[in-house]
Write a protein that holds these residues in place. Structure first.
Motif, PDB file in Angstrom:
ATOM      1  N   TYR A 176       8.331  -4.568  -4.623  1.00  0.00           N
ATOM      2  CA  TYR A 176       8.699  -5.900  -4.136  1.00  0.00           C
ATOM      3  C   TYR A 176      10.089  -6.267  -4.641  1.00  0.00           C
ATOM      4  O   TYR A 176      10.500  -5.896  -5.738  1.00  0.00           O
ATOM      5  N   ARG A 209       8.495  -6.018   0.541  1.00  0.00           N
ATOM      6  CA  ARG A 209       7.233  -6.062  -0.207  1.00  0.00           C
ATOM      7  C   ARG A 209       6.255  -5.163   0.529  1.00  0.00           C
ATOM      8  O   ARG A 209       5.794  -5.501   1.620  1.00  0.00           O
ATOM      9  N   GLU A 219       4.068   4.143  -0.018  1.00  0.00           N
ATOM     10  CA  GLU A 219       3.369   5.170   0.745  1.00  0.00           C
ATOM     11  C   GLU A 219       4.073   6.523   0.621  1.00  0.00           C
ATOM     12  O   GLU A 219       5.233   6.614   0.229  1.00  0.00           O
ATOM     13  N   LYS A 276       3.479  -1.337   0.164  1.00  0.00           N
ATOM     14  CA  LYS A 276       2.830  -0.276  -0.591  1.00  0.00           C
ATOM     15  C   LYS A 276       3.765   0.928  -0.658  1.00  0.00           C
ATOM     16  O   LYS A 276       4.492   1.220   0.299  1.00  0.00           O
ATOM     17  N   TYR A 323       8.747  -2.039  -9.247  1.00  0.00           N
ATOM     18  CA  TYR A 323       7.556  -1.265  -8.879  1.00  0.00           C
ATOM     19  C   TYR A 323       6.367  -1.711  -9.730  1.00  0.00           C
ATOM     20  O   TYR A 323       6.425  -1.676 -10.961  1.00  0.00           O
ATOM     21  N   ASP A 324       5.297  -2.154  -9.054  1.00  0.00           N
ATOM     22  CA  ASP A 324       4.055  -2.556  -9.698  1.00  0.00           C
ATOM     23  C   ASP A 324       3.104  -1.364  -9.653  1.00  0.00           C
ATOM     24  O   ASP A 324       2.461  -1.104  -8.626  1.00  0.00           O
ATOM     25  N   SER A 325       3.026  -0.609 -10.758  1.00  0.00           N
ATOM     26  CA  SER A 325       2.235   0.626 -10.757  1.00  0.00           C
ATOM     27  C   SER A 325       0.739   0.349 -10.616  1.00  0.00           C
ATOM     28  O   SER A 325       0.006   1.162 -10.041  1.00  0.00           O
ATOM     29  N   ALA A 326       0.280  -0.778 -11.137  1.00  0.00           N
ATOM     30  CA  ALA A 326      -1.149  -1.090 -11.068  1.00  0.00           C
ATOM     31  C   ALA A 326      -1.622  -1.222  -9.627  1.00  0.00           C
ATOM     32  O   ALA A 326      -2.715  -0.777  -9.273  1.00  0.00           O
ATOM     33  N   ASN A 327      -0.771  -1.833  -8.775  1.00  0.00           N
ATOM     34  CA  ASN A 327      -1.145  -2.034  -7.368  1.00  0.00           C
ATOM     35  C   ASN A 327      -0.368  -1.132  -6.419  1.00  0.00           C
ATOM     36  O   ASN A 327      -0.509  -1.259  -5.197  1.00  0.00           O
ATOM     37  N   ASN A 328       0.466  -0.242  -6.993  1.00  0.00           N
ATOM     38  CA  ASN A 328       1.288   0.671  -6.193  1.00  0.00           C
ATOM     39  C   ASN A 328       2.127  -0.086  -5.167  1.00  0.00           C
ATOM     40  O   ASN A 328       2.256   0.310  -4.009  1.00  0.00           O
ATOM     41  N   MET A 329       2.735  -1.209  -5.616  1.00  0.00           N
ATOM     42  CA  MET A 329       3.517  -2.058  -4.736  1.00  0.00           C
ATOM     43  C   MET A 329       4.992  -2.064  -5.151  1.00  0.00           C
ATOM     44  O   MET A 329       5.324  -1.984  -6.331  1.00  0.00           O
TER      45      MET A 329
END
Length: 644
Positions: free
Chosen positions: A175, A192, A196, A194, A167-173
Motif C-alpha cells: 500500500y 493498494r 501476487e 495483494k 509491504y504488510d507481510s502479515a496480510n501480503n499487502m
C-alpha cells in the motif's frame, strides 16, 4: 526531544559514510577546472557542457540538440567539438585559433574526458543523497520521511510519477504512503493490492533488485489498466529491504514521450536504495527506542568510537572491547568467515583462553542452520551453548561458558561475521537488551564497511600514484626509475631526521610524483643537451606548480602536493617558484630537494655523464647552506658513506 537528538546523531554516522565517497567537485566546478587545465595547454574554449543520463538537463535547447544528433566519436560543428560515447559525453565551444591544436589534444585526452564525466555524474548523485539524509535528519514524522525519499529519487531519475509503498507481510499487502510525486490523493489510493505472483513487485522482491521495463503496455507483469490510468510507458519497481526482510517498494515512471530508462539509471536506483535501507534500519530501531534514551546515548557514544577508527584490525579489537563493557559480558568474541573457506574463526576476543581462541570455529553450514532456525531479525540467545556445538563440548566446558547471545554482522545483507557475548553463569536477557545489541550490530557493520572503504581508498590512491608516475616516465624516459629512487632516498633521510609516520608517507608519495608537472613541458626542452633559453627556463620552472595542482585534487595527496610545490626552492632563497628561504621552505621539501639532486647526480643526463660518489659528496658540501639545508646534507652524506 531526546529522541529527535538521538536520531540526528545517528544520521550523522550515515553522513560520514557518504562524505567518504564525495571527495570530488560539482559538475560546473569540474568544467572550470577543465577549462583552467586547457589554458595551461594554450587552448581556449568559450564553454563546455557535460552530458550524462544521471545528470539533470542543465543546458539550452540548441546545445542539447547538437549533442543528441551527434553520433558516437569526436564530431565538429562550426567550432563546436562533441565527444560522445554510449549516450554520454561533453561539448566544447572552441576558440577559432585553438581549433587545430585542440584536435590533437582531444584525441589523446579522450579517456580523461570520460573519466571526468563519470566523476561529475556521481558527485552530483552523492550530493543528492547527502541532501536527502540532511532532510531526513530534520524530519519528525515518518510519513514525511517517505515523502522526502520519493521526491528526491524522482528528481534524480527525472521521473514524471513516483510513489513510496510499504509491504504488510502479515496480510501480503502493498500500500502507498502519500502524497507521492505528481500524484493526486485518488491516484495514491489506487496503490493498494495483494502481492501476487505475476506482479513487478513480486519479481523485484524475489530477485532483490529493481525490475524495469520501457514497454509497460506489453510487459507481462504490469496490469494494462494501470498503464492507461497513469499514462506511463517506462516503469521501475525497486524493492527496499530492512533487516533482510522486504519493507516496501518505490515505483518510478515516465510518460510515453519521455526517454526510456537506461541500465545505469536502474543500477543507480539500487545503489541509492542500499542507503535508504540503511536509513530505514536506523529509523525502525530508533522508533522502538523512544523509552530507552539513556541506553541509546551510551550506544551512540560506543558507535562513534568504533566508526572513528579506520584500521580494520583495530576496529575488530574495539568492537569486542566496547561490546564486553556495554553488555557486561563475561567474555566476547568476533568471528569472521575465513577467505575462500566455509569456516568462521575468532579474529578478536576478550575473556577467553588462547586455546579457545585458536581452536573454536563454526562451519558455514552450522551458522546458516542456526540462522534459519533461530534468527528472526533479533539476536539469538542459546541457553546451553555446548548442546548446540557438540563438537566443541569439552572445550566449551573447560572455558566455563554456559550460554551465549549471538548476533550476525551483516554487510551488504550478507553474513560478514558473528558477535558473541558469553555468560559463565545462568543469565536472562530482556527484549531491551536484544534491541540494543541489534542496534550495536548495525553500528558494527557500518564501522567495518567504513574501515574497508578506507583501506580500498588507500589502495586506490596508491594505484593513482602508480599511474601518474608511469605517465611521468612516458614523457621523459630518464624519469623511469628516477622517481622511485628519489622517493626511497628521501624516506631514508626523513627516518634519520625523526619525521612522523604521516610525514614519511607524504614524503614518499611526493618523491614518486615530484616531476609529474613535467608532463606539460615539451620533450625537446626536457632532453635539451645545452642551456635553456629564457622562455624554455620559464616553462621548466612552472612544473612544480603544475604538479602540485594536479595531485592536490586527489584525496590523500594534499600534504604531498605541498612538498612537490616547493622541492625546487633553494636554502639561500634563489630557487623557484616562490623564492622561499631557509626554514620558510617545509622540511619535507628540503629533504626531497637533496634526495632529488643526489639521484640526478648519480644518473647519466643528456648533457653530462653520471658522477662518482666522491664527486657527489663534494658537490653536496659545496652547496651546503646555498642550495641545500645543512642539516639535511649532513644526514644524506652519512647515509651515502660506504656501509650505510
Amino acid at each position: 526531544m531526546m529522541y529527535q537528538k538521538i536520531k540526528i546523531l545517528s544520521m550523522n554516522f550515515l553522513l560520514d559514510i557518504i562524505k567518504f565517497f564525495t571527495y570530488g567537485l560539482y559538475v560546473r566546478k569540474s568544467i572550470e577546472i577543465l577549462k583552467e587545465e586547457l589554458k595551461q595547454e594554450n587552448l581556449r574554449v568559450k564553454d563546455a557542457f557535460i552530458f550524462h543520463s544521471l545528470l539533470p538537463p542543465l543546458y539550452e535547447k540548441e546545445v542539447m540538440q547538437i549533442f543528441h544528433k551527434s553520433p558516437d566519436g569526436i564530431n565538429w560543428h562550426d567550432g563546436i567539438c562533441v565527444v560522445k560515447k554510449d549516450g554520454k559525453g561533453i561539448i566544447f565551444k572552441v576558440e577559432e585559433e585553438s581549433k587545430p591544436h585542440f584536435k590533437n589534444w582531444i584525441e589523446v585526452a579522450r579517456p580523461f574526458v570520460f573519466t571526468l564525466i563519470e566523476i561529475s555524474a556521481y558527485n552530483y548523485i552523492n550530493n543528492e543523497i547527502m541532501a536527502l539524509i540532511n532532510e531526513i535528519a530534520e524530519t519528525d514524522r515518518i510519513e514525511d520521511i517517505y515523502d522526502h525519499i520519493t521526491v528526491r529519487i524522482a528528481r534524480i531519475l527525472k521521473a514524471d510519477l513516483a510513489v513510496f509503498t510499504l509491504y504488510d507481510s502479515a496480510n501480503n499487502m502493498v500500500y502507498a504512503v502519500g502524497p507521492g510525486y505528481n500524484l493526486t490523493p485518488e491516484q495514491v489510493n489506487i496503490f493498494r493490492f495483494k502481492l501476487e505472483g505475476n506482479s513487478i513487485a513480486r519479481v523485484a522482491m524475489e530477485n532483490r533488485k529493481s525490475y524495469f521495463t520501457n514497454d509497460a503496455f506489453n510487459d507481462p507483469y504490469i496490469k494494462k489498466k494501470f498503464v492507461k490510468y497513469f499514462n506511463v510507458k517506462h516503469v521501475i519497481c525497486s524493492p527496499i529491504f530492512v533487516f533482510g526482510s522486504p519493507f516496501g517498494f518505490i515505483y518510478i515512471a515516465r510518460h510515453p514521450e519521455k526517454e526510456p530508462f537506461m541500465d545505469e539509471e536502474v543500477e543507480l536506483l539500487d545503489y541509492i536504495n542500499s542507503h535508504i535501507s540503511l536509513l530505514l534500519r536506523f529509523l525502525k530501531s530508533l522508533d522502538g527506542f523512544r523509552k530507552r534514551s539513556e541506553a541509546l546515548v551510551n550506544l551512540d557514544k560506543a558507535g562513534r568510537l568504533i566508526v572513528a577508527e579506520m584500521d580494520i584490525g583495530r576496529v575488530f579489537d574495539l568492537i569486542v572491547s566496547v561490546a564486553t563493557e556495554l553488555f557486561n559480558a563475561d567474555a566476547c568474541s568476533l568471528m569472521l568467515q575465513q577467505e575462500n573457506e566455509k569456516i568462521f574463526r575468532i579474529v578478536s576476543a576478550s575473556g577467553l583462553s588462547e586455546k579457545y581462541r585458536a581452536s573454536h570455529y563454526l562451519t558455514l553450514e552450522e551458522v546458516l542452520r542456526v540462522k534459519d532456525e533461530h534468527y528472526k531479525g533479533k539476536p539469538i540467545f542459546i541457553k546451553n551453548f555446548s548442546d548446540v556445538i557438540e563438537r566443541d563440548r569439552d572445550l566449551i566446558g573447560r572455558e566455563g561458558i554456559v550460554s551465549v547471545l549471538s548476533v550476525p554482522i551483516l554487510v551488504d545483507e550478507e553474513i560478514y561475521g558473528i558477535l558473541n557475548l558469553y555468560s559463565k553463569k545462568e543469565v536472562r536477557y530482556d527484549e531491551e537488551s536484544f534491541d540494543i545489541l541489534e542496534a550495536f550490530a548495525l553500528e558494527v557493520s557500518i564501522a567495518i564497511k567504513n574501515a574497508e572503504l578506507y583501506e580500498k581508498a588507500v589502495r586506490t590512491t596508491s594505484s593513482i600514484i602508480k599511474v601518474l608516475s608511469e605517465l611521468e616516465s612516458q614523457k621523459d624516459s630518464y624519469t623511469m626509475n628516477h622517481s622511485e629512487n628519489v622517493a626511497r632516498l628521501a624516506v631514508r633521510i626523513g627516518i634519520k631526521m625523526g619525521l612522523s609516520e604521516d610525514e614519511i608517507d607524504a614524503l614518499y608519495k611526493a618523491g614518486l610524483l615530484h616531476d609529474i608537472g613535467k608532463v606539460i613541458v615539451e620533450k625537446q626542452i626536457l632532453r635539451k643537451p645545452g642551456p635553456l633559453g629564457e622562455e624554455e627556463r620559464k616553462e621548466m620552472e612552472e612544473h612544480p606548480v603544475i604538479g602540485a595542482r594536479i595531485i592536490s585534487h586527489i584525496k590523500g595527496l594534499e600534504k604531498a602536493s605541498e612538498i612537490v610545490l616547493h622541492h625546487h626552492e633553494r636554502y639561500d632563497g634563489k630557487g623557484y617558484p616562490y623564492r622561499l628561504k631557509g626554514e620558510e621552505i617545509p622540511l619535507c621539501a628540503r629533504i626531497l630537494t637533496v634526495a632529488d639532486s643526489i639521484e640526478a647526480m648519480m644518473s647519466e643526463r643528456p648533457y653530462r655523464p653520471s658522477m662518482s660518489l666522491e664527486q657527489i659528496i663534494e658537490e653536496l658540501k659545496r652547496e651546503k647552506g646555498k642550495q641545500f639545508d645543512p642539516k639535511v646534507v649532513d644526514v644524506a652524506i652519512n647515509l651515502l658513506m660506504p656501509g650505510k
